[in-house]
Design a protein around this motif. Structure first.
Motif, PDB file in Angstrom:
ATOM      1  N   PRO A  77       0.820  -1.172   0.105  1.00  0.00           N
ATOM      2  CA  PRO A  77      -0.025  -0.072   0.139  1.00  0.00           C
ATOM      3  C   PRO A  77       1.020   1.338   0.010  1.00  0.00           C
ATOM      4  CG  PRO A  77      -0.093  -0.880   2.103  1.00  0.00           C
ATOM      5  CD  PRO A  77       0.910  -2.136   1.156  1.00  0.00           C
ATOM      6  N   VAL A  78       0.237   2.289  -0.415  1.00  0.00           N
ATOM      7  CA  VAL A  78       0.864   3.793  -0.639  1.00  0.00           C
ATOM      8  C   VAL A  78       1.335   4.126   0.979  1.00  0.00           C
ATOM      9  CG1 VAL A  78       0.477   6.127  -0.901  1.00  0.00           C
ATOM     10  CG2 VAL A  78      -0.171   4.396  -2.624  1.00  0.00           C
ATOM     11  N   ALA A  79       0.570   3.597   1.770  1.00  0.00           N
ATOM     12  CA  ALA A  79       1.152   3.839   3.311  1.00  0.00           C
ATOM     13  C   ALA A  79       2.455   3.775   3.780  1.00  0.00           C
ATOM     14  CB  ALA A  79       0.011   3.305   4.188  1.00  0.00           C
ATOM     15  N   LEU A  80       2.875   2.471   3.000  1.00  0.00           N
ATOM     16  CA  LEU A  80       4.131   2.080   3.425  1.00  0.00           C
ATOM     17  C   LEU A  80       5.334   2.865   2.988  1.00  0.00           C
ATOM     18  CD1 LEU A  80       5.520  -0.725   4.489  1.00  0.00           C
ATOM     19  CD2 LEU A  80       5.726  -1.345   2.005  1.00  0.00           C
ATOM     20  N   THR A  81       4.977   3.787   1.973  1.00  0.00           N
ATOM     21  CA  THR A  81       6.116   4.689   1.740  1.00  0.00           C
ATOM     22  C   THR A  81       6.421   5.735   3.022  1.00  0.00           C
ATOM     23  OG1 THR A  81       4.560   6.160   0.649  1.00  0.00           O
ATOM     24  CG2 THR A  81       5.672   4.469  -0.637  1.00  0.00           C
ATOM     25  N   GLY A  82       5.247   5.827   3.611  1.00  0.00           N
ATOM     26  CA  GLY A  82       5.480   6.676   4.930  1.00  0.00           C
ATOM     27  C   GLY A  82       6.289   5.922   6.008  1.00  0.00           C
ATOM     28  N   ALA A  83       6.320   4.629   6.113  1.00  0.00           N
ATOM     29  CA  ALA A  83       6.852   3.831   7.064  1.00  0.00           C
ATOM     30  C   ALA A  83       8.313   3.577   6.644  1.00  0.00           C
ATOM     31  CB  ALA A  83       6.143   2.580   7.421  1.00  0.00           C
ATOM     32  N   VAL A  84       8.591   3.339   5.433  1.00  0.00           N
ATOM     33  CA  VAL A  84       9.786   2.960   4.859  1.00  0.00           C
ATOM     34  C   VAL A  84      10.315   4.032   3.900  1.00  0.00           C
ATOM     35  CG1 VAL A  84      11.309   1.163   3.469  1.00  0.00           C
ATOM     36  CG2 VAL A  84       9.416   0.553   5.038  1.00  0.00           C
ATOM     37  N   THR A  85      11.622   4.488   4.112  1.00  0.00           N
ATOM     38  CA  THR A  85      11.946   5.551   3.249  1.00  0.00           C
ATOM     39  C   THR A  85      12.481   5.007   2.080  1.00  0.00           C
ATOM     40  OG1 THR A  85      14.348   5.706   4.018  1.00  0.00           O
ATOM     41  CG2 THR A  85      12.616   6.935   5.504  1.00  0.00           C
ATOM     42  N   LEU A  86      12.665   6.154   1.097  1.00  0.00           N
ATOM     43  CA  LEU A  86      13.461   5.440  -0.060  1.00  0.00           C
ATOM     44  C   LEU A  86      14.876   4.949   0.022  1.00  0.00           C
ATOM     45  CD1 LEU A  86      13.517   5.480  -3.169  1.00  0.00           C
ATOM     46  CD2 LEU A  86      14.299   7.695  -3.365  1.00  0.00           C
ATOM     47  N   GLU A  87      15.565   5.403   0.787  1.00  0.00           N
ATOM     48  CA  GLU A  87      16.844   5.091   1.127  1.00  0.00           C
ATOM     49  C   GLU A  87      16.785   3.503   1.764  1.00  0.00           C
ATOM     50  OE1 GLU A  87      20.982   6.054   3.688  1.00  0.00           O
ATOM     51  OE2 GLU A  87      19.098   7.516   3.587  1.00  0.00           O
ATOM     52  N   GLN A  88      15.754   3.327   2.472  1.00  0.00           N
ATOM     53  CA  GLN A  88      15.481   2.009   3.172  1.00  0.00           C
ATOM     54  C   GLN A  88      15.096   0.994   2.175  1.00  0.00           C
ATOM     55  OE1 GLN A  88      13.040   3.110   6.375  1.00  0.00           O
ATOM     56  NE2 GLN A  88      14.719   3.288   7.878  1.00  0.00           N
ATOM     57  N   THR A  89      14.147   1.504   1.136  1.00  0.00           N
ATOM     58  CA  THR A  89      13.794   0.598   0.268  1.00  0.00           C
ATOM     59  C   THR A  89      14.749   0.227  -0.823  1.00  0.00           C
ATOM     60  OG1 THR A  89      11.507   1.722   0.236  1.00  0.00           O
ATOM     61  CG2 THR A  89      12.107   0.471  -1.707  1.00  0.00           C
ATOM     62  N   LEU A  90      15.847   1.008  -0.879  1.00  0.00           N
ATOM     63  CA  LEU A  90      17.065   0.737  -1.941  1.00  0.00           C
ATOM     64  C   LEU A  90      17.791  -0.058  -1.214  1.00  0.00           C
ATOM     65  CD1 LEU A  90      17.718   4.443  -3.607  1.00  0.00           C
ATOM     66  CD2 LEU A  90      16.509   2.456  -4.484  1.00  0.00           C
ATOM     67  N   ASP A  91      17.919  -0.336  -0.015  1.00  0.00           N
ATOM     68  CA  ASP A  91      18.691  -0.946   0.919  1.00  0.00           C
ATOM     69  C   ASP A  91      18.169  -2.615   0.628  1.00  0.00           C
ATOM     70  OD1 ASP A  91      20.571   0.698   1.886  1.00  0.00           O
ATOM     71  OD2 ASP A  91      19.737   1.055   3.545  1.00  0.00           O
ATOM     72  N   LEU A  92      16.671  -2.317   1.022  1.00  0.00           N
ATOM     73  CA  LEU A  92      16.015  -3.646   0.546  1.00  0.00           C
ATOM     74  C   LEU A  92      16.346  -4.323  -0.773  1.00  0.00           C
ATOM     75  CD1 LEU A  92      12.548  -2.571   2.161  1.00  0.00           C
ATOM     76  CD2 LEU A  92      14.073  -4.501   2.837  1.00  0.00           C
ATOM     77  N   VAL A  93      16.058  -3.569  -1.818  1.00  0.00           N
ATOM     78  CA  VAL A  93      16.425  -3.988  -3.258  1.00  0.00           C
ATOM     79  C   VAL A  93      18.039  -4.568  -3.208  1.00  0.00           C
ATOM     80  CG1 VAL A  93      16.530  -3.274  -5.653  1.00  0.00           C
ATOM     81  CG2 VAL A  93      14.777  -2.348  -4.279  1.00  0.00           C
ATOM     82  N   ARG A  94      18.822  -3.751  -2.778  1.00  0.00           N
ATOM     83  CA  ARG A  94      20.154  -4.153  -2.772  1.00  0.00           C
ATOM     84  C   ARG A  94      20.401  -5.606  -1.968  1.00  0.00           C
ATOM     85  NH1 ARG A  94      21.819  -0.059  -0.643  1.00  0.00           N
ATOM     86  NH2 ARG A  94      22.090   1.378  -2.475  1.00  0.00           N
ATOM     87  N   THR A  95      19.911  -5.717  -0.768  1.00  0.00           N
ATOM     88  CA  THR A  95      19.966  -6.859  -0.215  1.00  0.00           C
ATOM     89  C   THR A  95      19.377  -8.002  -0.836  1.00  0.00           C
ATOM     90  OG1 THR A  95      19.714  -5.672   2.036  1.00  0.00           O
ATOM     91  CG2 THR A  95      19.426  -7.940   2.050  1.00  0.00           C
ATOM     92  N   VAL A  96      18.428  -8.103  -1.290  1.00  0.00           N
ATOM     93  CA  VAL A  96      17.843  -9.139  -2.250  1.00  0.00           C
ATOM     94  C   VAL A  96      18.750  -9.269  -3.503  1.00  0.00           C
ATOM     95  CG1 VAL A  96      15.867  -9.786  -3.597  1.00  0.00           C
ATOM     96  CG2 VAL A  96      15.374  -8.536  -1.264  1.00  0.00           C
ATOM     97  N   VAL A  97      19.135  -8.448  -4.166  1.00  0.00           N
ATOM     98  CA  VAL A  97      19.891  -8.497  -5.246  1.00  0.00           C
ATOM     99  C   VAL A  97      21.201  -9.233  -4.916  1.00  0.00           C
ATOM    100  CG1 VAL A  97      21.221  -7.455  -7.083  1.00  0.00           C
ATOM    101  CG2 VAL A  97      18.845  -6.687  -6.764  1.00  0.00           C
ATOM    102  N   ASP A  98      21.827  -8.910  -3.783  1.00  0.00           N
ATOM    103  CA  ASP A  98      22.834  -9.596  -3.195  1.00  0.00           C
ATOM    104  C   ASP A  98      22.557 -11.167  -3.120  1.00  0.00           C
ATOM    105  OD1 ASP A  98      24.389  -7.098  -3.333  1.00  0.00           O
ATOM    106  OD2 ASP A  98      24.116  -6.752  -1.266  1.00  0.00           O
TER     107      ASP A  98
END
Length: 393
Positions: A77-98
């Protein structure tokens, strides 16, 4: 880009659930902030990770299924963007990619190792760009909604009751109970300039509302409430200093309203500032920015009812409280063209007595009868007082 062989695709599909589980384990172990989220937010992140790995596997199929990386975030949901920052989301993406980059090549035949690694990195890059776009859209929508709420709050200050104005301001994010001041500028701002103005206002004031119209900008600032270390007068002084800092950064004519006691009374400051802006052409030598109270003569002549109230409160009543002798001295001095000698002869006193009384008036009211501009304010204050007294009989 060459397609992977059928055995390689089959191997990736068989390893898909393992890649997902290992990715979730890595997220939990490597990102401390993940555990501070609510269980609902963590569940949404897990869904995003699962969809991401699944979409990657689908994209490397024999036919190279067309995928839209932004679709990964459709499960959140869009509300998740208020709980997780863009920087944190990119950390998530980087972790999964690794994780996928480390493990996926090992499950396919040796000939496909490099191809899988390249595809993982390319897909991860695309997902990162997609995340940035999602956050940009959300920020734009949120900014537009916030701007709408602020405009509604400002409109309520102008046209609705004090209680309604306070409620609307609260809906727009107003939290303080301290003094309030309004600023009105005749200028045009685009979205970027408005965002910068709002950011600057929040650097200097606890609360702020910014409302942009076709040819003007309205800013309402709220100061801190008085506490054990700072009294109400100091808070008002600090708020006016903040208003001065912001006002000098605005282009065009700028008028600062009087400080009022709280957001429920903000309409008074705002209406005074707007009336000052309308009356500003009447004072060609006015400084910029200028206080609305310094435009009381022009506002009076322009028919502003708040100007009548303000000049009575600021000048007429303090002058009356000093006694009839002082009001008579001021009125006579101004009527006789600011001549000490003629005033003294008319009142049968020494010129030094006139000088003394005028000095006391200046100290009491803040306006000096010997100054042309201040004398105009005092003269009008005397007239307003006499009219009020005459109409009461």
């Amino acid at each position: 880009m060459d397609q992977l062989s059928a055995p390689a695709v089959t191997a990736l599909r068989e390893a898909q659930n393992t890649l997902i589980e290992h990715s979730l384990d890595r997220i939990s172990a490597a990102l401390p902030w993940y555990h501070t989220l609510s269980s609902a937010s963590r569940d949404q992140i897990q869904k995003v990770a699962r969809v991401g790995v699944t979409m990657f596997v689908d994209s490397v199929g024999e036919r190279g299924a067309e995928v839209d990386p932004s679709g990964i975030f459709n499960v959140a949901p869009v509300a998740l963007t208020g709980a997780v920052t863009l920087e944190q989301t990119l950390d998530l993406v980087r972790t999964v990619v690794d994780v996928v980059e480390e493990e996926a090549p090992n499950v396919v035949p040796a000939a496909g190792h490099d191809a899988v690694r390249v595809r993982v990195l390319t897909f991860g890059r695309d997902v990162g760009f997609a995340a940035a776009k999602v956050y940009a859209r959300v920020a734009e929508a949120r900014g537009a909604w916030d701007a709408r709420l602020e405009s509604v709050a400002v409109d309520a200050m102008l046209h609705d009751s004090a209680d309604d104005a306070a409620t609307r301001a609260g809906a727009a994010g107003w939290r303080g109970t301290g003094p309030v001041v309004a600023i009105v500028a005749r200028t045009v701002l685009d979205a970027l300039a408005t965002s910068r103005l709002r950011h600057e206002c929040r650097q200097w004031a606890q609360d702020c509302l910014v409302s942009v119209h076709s040819d003007s900008v309205i800013v309402v600032l709220g100061g801190d409430s008085a506490d054990e270390t700072t009294d109400a007068a100091a808070q008002r002084t600090q708020l006016l200093a903040a208003a001065d800092r912001i006002a000098v950064e605005l282009d065009g004519a700028v008028v600062i309203g009087p400080v009022v006691d709280g957001v429920a009374q903000a309409g008074r400051s705002l209406r005074s500032a707007l009336a000052g802006l309308r009356a500003l052409p009447g004072w060609a030598e006015a400084p910029n920015p200028v206080r609305a109270d310094d435009l009381l003569p022009e506002r009076l002549l322009d028919g502003d009812p708040l100007a009548v109230e303000q000049i009575r409160a600021l000048v007429t009543e303090p002058l009356r409280e000093m006694g009839e002798l002082y009001e008579e001295t001021v009125a006579t001095y101004l009527a006789l063209g600011r001549s000490l000698e003629m005033t003294a002869r008319t009142l049968f006193v020494h010129a030094n007595t006139v000088r003394y009384r005028l000095g006391r008036v200046s100290k009491q009211t803040g306006w000096d009868a010997t100054d042309a501009r201040d004398g105009l304010v005092l003269h009008l204050a005397v007239i307003v007082g006499r009219l009020a007294a005459g109409n009461s009989h």
